[in-house]
Write a protein that holds these residues in place. Structure first.
Motif, short mmCIF file in Angstrom:
data_model
loop_
_atom_site.label_atom_id
_atom_site.label_comp_id
_atom_site.label_asym_id
_atom_site.label_seq_id
_atom_site.Cartn_x
_atom_site.Cartn_y
_atom_site.Cartn_z
N ASN A 191 0.91 -1.33 0.06
CA ASN A 191 0.10 0.03 0.14
C ASN A 191 0.86 1.34 0.00
OD1 ASN A 191 -2.59 1.31 -0.17
ND2 ASN A 191 -2.30 1.76 2.20
N MET A 192 2.10 1.10 -0.82
CA MET A 192 2.66 2.45 -0.82
C MET A 192 2.99 2.66 -2.45
SD MET A 192 5.69 1.65 1.76
CE MET A 192 5.59 0.75 3.19
N GLU A 193 3.07 3.84 -2.93
CA GLU A 193 3.12 4.03 -4.33
C GLU A 193 4.71 4.66 -4.68
OE1 GLU A 193 0.92 7.08 -7.78
OE2 GLU A 193 0.61 6.95 -5.30
N PRO A 194 5.37 3.70 -5.41
CA PRO A 194 6.78 4.25 -5.96
C PRO A 194 6.58 5.22 -7.17
CG PRO A 194 6.20 1.98 -6.78
CD PRO A 194 5.17 2.41 -5.80
N LEU A 195 7.27 6.36 -7.10
CA LEU A 195 7.47 7.26 -8.04
C LEU A 195 8.60 7.89 -8.52
CD1 LEU A 195 4.41 9.48 -6.36
CD2 LEU A 195 4.35 7.86 -8.60
N ASN A 196 8.79 8.20 -9.69
CA ASN A 196 10.34 8.77 -10.06
C ASN A 196 10.24 10.23 -9.85
OD1 ASN A 196 11.52 6.55 -11.36
ND2 ASN A 196 9.94 6.66 -13.13
N LEU A 197 11.42 10.66 -9.38
CA LEU A 197 11.62 12.16 -9.12
C LEU A 197 12.95 12.61 -9.74
CD1 LEU A 197 10.83 14.94 -7.65
CD2 LEU A 197 12.07 13.84 -5.55
N ASN A 198 12.91 13.57 -10.53
CA ASN A 198 13.95 14.36 -11.00
C ASN A 198 14.19 15.76 -10.57
OD1 ASN A 198 15.99 15.80 -12.70
ND2 ASN A 198 15.73 14.03 -14.41
N LEU A 199 15.20 15.84 -9.51
CA LEU A 199 15.24 17.01 -8.67
C LEU A 199 15.58 18.30 -9.83
CD1 LEU A 199 16.62 16.57 -5.34
CD2 LEU A 199 14.52 17.35 -5.95
N LEU A 200 16.28 17.81 -10.74
CA LEU A 200 16.81 19.00 -11.63
C LEU A 200 15.52 19.58 -12.64
CD1 LEU A 200 19.97 17.42 -13.43
CD2 LEU A 200 19.99 19.47 -11.55
N GLU A 201 14.40 18.99 -12.60
CA GLU A 201 13.47 19.28 -13.31
C GLU A 201 12.27 20.21 -12.18
OE1 GLU A 201 11.87 16.03 -15.23
OE2 GLU A 201 13.22 15.82 -16.91
N SER A 202 12.17 19.48 -11.24
CA SER A 202 11.22 19.73 -10.40
C SER A 202 11.90 20.93 -9.28
CB SER A 202 10.67 18.77 -9.12
OG SER A 202 11.75 18.47 -8.60
N GLY A 203 12.97 20.80 -8.91
CA GLY A 203 13.74 21.96 -8.28
C GLY A 203 13.36 21.66 -6.79
N SER A 204 12.56 20.85 -6.27
CA SER A 204 12.28 20.59 -4.88
C SER A 204 11.82 19.20 -4.91
CB SER A 204 11.41 21.72 -4.14
OG SER A 204 9.93 21.61 -4.74
N ILE A 205 11.60 18.65 -3.53
CA ILE A 205 11.00 17.46 -3.34
C ILE A 205 9.66 17.81 -2.84
CG2 ILE A 205 10.79 15.50 -1.60
CD1 ILE A 205 14.04 16.00 -1.36
N PRO A 206 8.57 17.05 -3.62
CA PRO A 206 7.15 17.13 -3.44
C PRO A 206 6.60 17.14 -1.91
CG PRO A 206 7.40 15.82 -5.18
CD PRO A 206 8.83 16.03 -4.60
N ASP A 207 5.96 17.99 -1.68
CA ASP A 207 5.25 18.01 -0.01
C ASP A 207 4.42 16.66 0.12
OD1 ASP A 207 6.24 20.75 0.09
OD2 ASP A 207 4.20 21.63 -0.55
N ASP A 208 4.10 15.82 -1.00
CA ASP A 208 3.40 14.54 -0.39
C ASP A 208 4.45 13.53 -0.39
OD1 ASP A 208 4.18 14.29 -3.10
OD2 ASP A 208 2.22 13.87 -3.90
N ALA A 209 5.80 13.76 -0.23
CA ALA A 209 6.90 12.76 -0.45
C ALA A 209 6.86 12.16 1.23
CB ALA A 209 8.13 13.30 -0.76
N SER A 210 6.55 10.71 1.28
CA SER A 210 6.74 10.26 2.31
C SER A 210 8.13 9.82 2.76
CB SER A 210 5.95 8.98 2.77
OG SER A 210 4.46 9.50 2.44
N VAL A 211 8.88 9.29 1.68
CA VAL A 211 10.21 8.82 1.73
C VAL A 211 10.87 9.11 0.35
CG1 VAL A 211 11.62 6.80 2.04
CG2 VAL A 211 9.45 7.10 3.24
N LEU A 212 12.15 9.58 0.39
CA LEU A 212 13.02 9.69 -0.78
C LEU A 212 14.00 8.64 -0.68
CD1 LEU A 212 14.09 11.56 -3.19
CD2 LEU A 212 15.32 12.93 -1.63
N VAL A 213 14.11 8.02 -1.87
CA VAL A 213 15.09 6.96 -2.10
C VAL A 213 16.25 7.27 -3.05
CG1 VAL A 213 15.64 4.49 -2.43
CG2 VAL A 213 13.47 5.31 -1.32
N ILE A 214 17.37 7.19 -2.63
CA ILE A 214 18.61 7.49 -3.74
C ILE A 214 19.00 6.10 -3.94
CG2 ILE A 214 20.51 8.79 -4.46
CD1 ILE A 214 19.43 10.81 -2.36
N ALA A 215 18.96 5.43 -4.99
CA ALA A 215 19.53 4.01 -5.10
C ALA A 215 20.55 3.86 -6.19
CB ALA A 215 18.22 3.01 -5.58
N GLY A 216 21.80 3.90 -5.76
CA GLY A 216 22.88 3.70 -6.77
C GLY A 216 23.15 4.71 -7.57
#
Length: 468
Positions: A191-216
Motif C-alpha cells: 500500500n505504498m506508491e513508488p514514483l520517479n523524481l528528477n530534482l533538476l526538473e522539479s527543483g524541490s521534493i514534493p510536499d506529499d513525499a513520505s520517503v525519498l530513496v536514492i538508489a545507486g
C-alpha cells in the motif's frame, strides 16, 4: 420439545462466549486490535489465498477472531484455484500476484495490502548449524493483520519517491538485471506508491513525499539538488541512501552532519572451496549476520543478509555533533570480512593491515531524529535517515526474500508504522513428552495384550452364558 430445542440452539448461535484455550493465548486479540475492529468506518475484505501454507489452520483460527469482533465490517473470502480457477485467475490478474504465493490480502475501497505467510512467524535459527529445520519461535499474525488493516483504512498510500537523473536504478525496469521493477511491485503490495523524481526538473521534493530513496547513483548530485535534500531533511523528511562500491552520490557532507560516513572501499572476504580442496576464493558479497535490537531489523536476527557490490559505513564520533548519539549500526559482518580500499587495482584482493579496514564492518546504519538521548522509549516526530552500503541487493538479478523483508521493514520504520501498534508477537510454547522405556512397555502390554485378552474372556463368558 422441538420448540424448546430450536429456541435453545437459536439462542446459543446468537449469544455465546468464546475462550482461547491455546497455551499463551495464541489467538487472543489485544484491546488495541479490538478497538480498531470496532471503529472501522466501512467493511474490510480479507481474501485468503493459501495453496500449501503450513500456517493455514493458525491463520483461519485467527481470522475467525477478527470476524467475531469486527462483525459485518470484516468480510472473509477464501480463494482456492482447485475449486474455482476462473475466479482465482481473475483476482490474480486484478491485484497482480502469483496464485502460487501464500498470501492474505486486505482490501478497503481501492486500496489493498498483501501479507505473506512468511511474515507471520519468527523462526529459531539456533539449530540451523546442526542441520535441523528451525522451529517457529513466535507467531506475528495479529501484529501483521492489524497493521495491514490500519494501512488500507488510512486510504491514501504513502508515496515513495526514487531519485533519477544520475544513473540510479530504475523502478520502471522489469526486464534488465540492474532494474528495480521487482521491488517496485513489492512496494505497491505494501500500500505504498513508488514514483520517479528528477530534482533538476522539479527543483524541490514534493510536499506529499513520505520517503525519498536514492538508489545507486553513478554521478554526484548537483549543489542545487543537495540543497533541496537538506531542506527536505530540515522539514523532518525521511531519506534512504543505497550506495554501493560503484556509486557516487556526492552526499558525503549531508550524511556526515547526521553522523553517517560511507567508506571508499569494497567489502570482501576469503573463503575456501567446498571440502577445502582447490585453494581459496574471494567472496565479494558482503554477509550481514549481526543485527541490532532495532524495529527495522529485529525480525531478521538469526538470518543472513547478502549485499553484493557493498561498501562499508562508519559512524562519526565528534563529541560536538549532537546527532552522533542518534545513530545506530543496523547490520554488521563477521570478523572475516574487511574493507578493501584498493579493490579497483588488485585482481586478487588481500588484507593489508594499516591500509584496509578490518572487520567486523557496518553495512547499514540509521539516524533517528525523533529519539531523545538518555530518555529510553521516548520518541518525537523527526528526521529519519537510513544508509545501506549496497543498492545491488534489490536489483532484479540479485533480489531475494531476505533483502525484500529488510527494505520493506526499513520503509515501515521510516513511516513510523512500528509505533502505531505496539502489539507483541505471541511466543510459541512447545512441550515435549518423555516416556521411559518401562512405561512404554507397560502401555504396549495393556493395549496389545491385556485389553484384547479381557475382551476375549468377556466374549467366551458371554458365549457360555447364552448357551445356558
Amino acid at each position: 420439545m422441538f420448540a424448546i430445542v430450536w429456541m435453545v440452539n437459536y439462542l446459543g448461535y446468537k449469544y455465546y462466549y468464546r475462550k482461547d484455550f491455546s497455551k499463551g493465548g495464541l489467538y487472543t486479540l489485544s484491546s488495541k486490535t479490538i478497538n480498531v475492529l470496532k471503529s472501522l468506518p466501512e467493511p474490510v475484505k480479507i481474501i485468503v489465498s493459501l495453496t500449501n501454507s503450513k500456517l493455514q489452520s493458525d491463520i483461519d483460527t485467527l481470522l475467525k477472531e477478527y470476524k467475531y469482533y469486527g462483525g459485518n465490517k470484516i468480510i472473509i473470502e477464501h480463494i482456492d484455484p482447485a475449486l474455482n480457477l476462473e475466479k482465482a485467475e481473475a483476482l490474480a490478474k486484478r491485484l497482480k500476484f502469483d496464485l502460487q504465493e501464500n498470501v492474505v490480502i486486505f482490501e478497503y475501497k481501492n486500496f489493498h495490502k498483501f501479507v505473506t505467510d512468511s511474515q507471520l512467524v519468527e523462526y529459531d535459527n539456533s539449530v540451523a548449524m546442526l542441520g535441523q529445520s528451525p522451529p517457529i519461535k513466535a507467531f506475528k499474525g495479529e501484529q501483521q493483520f492489524t497493521a495491514a488493516i490500519l494501512s488500507v483504512v488510512e486510504g491514501k498510500p504513502a508515496k515513495v519517491y526514487f531519485l533519477t537523473g544520475h544513473g540510479e536504478r530504475s523502478i520502471d525496469n522489469y526486464t534488465q538485471p540492474g532494474g528495480y521493477g521487482i521491488i517496485a511491485n513489492q512496494i505497491r503490495k505494501e500500500n505504498m506508491e513508488p514514483l520517479n523524481l528528477n530534482l533538476l526538473e522539479s527543483g524541490s521534493i514534493p510536499d506529499d513525499a513520505s520517503v525519498l530513496v536514492i538508489a545507486g547513483p553513478k554521478n554526484p548530485l548537483s549543489s542545487s539538488e543537495i540543497q533541496a535534500i537538506n531542506r527536505f531533511l530540515d522539514a523532518k523528511g525521511k531519506l534512504i541512501v543505497l550506495e554501493g562500491a560503484n556509486s557516487n552520490s556526492g552526499l558525503e557532507s549531508v550524511l556526515a552532519n547526521y553522523g553517517i560516513v560511507f567508506q571508499n572501499d569494497k567489502v570482501v572476504a576469503i573463503g575456501r572451496l567446498i571440502g577445502g580442496i582447490g585453494g581459496e576464493m574471494i567472496i565479494d558479497k558482503a554477509a550481514g549476520t549481526h543485527f541490532a535490537d532495532h524495529p527495522a531489523v529485529k525480525a531478521m536476527i538469526g538470518y543472513t543478509l547478502q549485499l553484493p557490490d557493498c561498501r562499508s559505513i562508519s559512524l562519526a564520533s565528534e563529541a560536538s555533533n549532537p546527532n552522533v548519539k542518534k545513530v545506530t549500526a543496523l547490520v554488521k559482518t563477521p570478523e572475516g570480512f574487511w574493507g578493501e580500499t584498493n579493490w579497483k587495482q588488485e585482481e586478487k584482493p588481500k588484507y593489508d593491515p594499516g591500509v584496509d579496514i578490518p572487520g567486523p564492518l557496518i553495512l547499514a546504519a540509521v539516524y533517528d531524529g525523533g529519539e531523545v538521548p538518555g530518555k529510553e522509549g521516548i520518541h518525537v516526530y523527526g528526521t529519519r535517515i537510513a544508509a545501506v552500503g549496497s543498492s545491488a541487493f534489490l536489483a532484479n538479478q540479485y533480489i531475494k526474500p531476505d533483502g525484500v523483508d529488510f527494505f520493506v521493514n526499513l520503509l515501515n520504520w521510516m513511516l513510523q508504522k512500528e509505533m502505531a501498534l505496539g502489539i507483541a508477537p505471541k511466543s510459541i510454547q512447545e512441550f515435549g513428552l518423555s516416556v521411559p522405556a518401562s512405561q512404554r512397555q507397560t502401555v504396549a502390554m495393556i493395549c496389545l495384550v491385556t485389553v484384547p485378552f479381557a475382551f476375549l474372556i468377556l466374549g467366551v463368558g458371554m458365549y457360555f452364558s447364552r448357551r445356558r
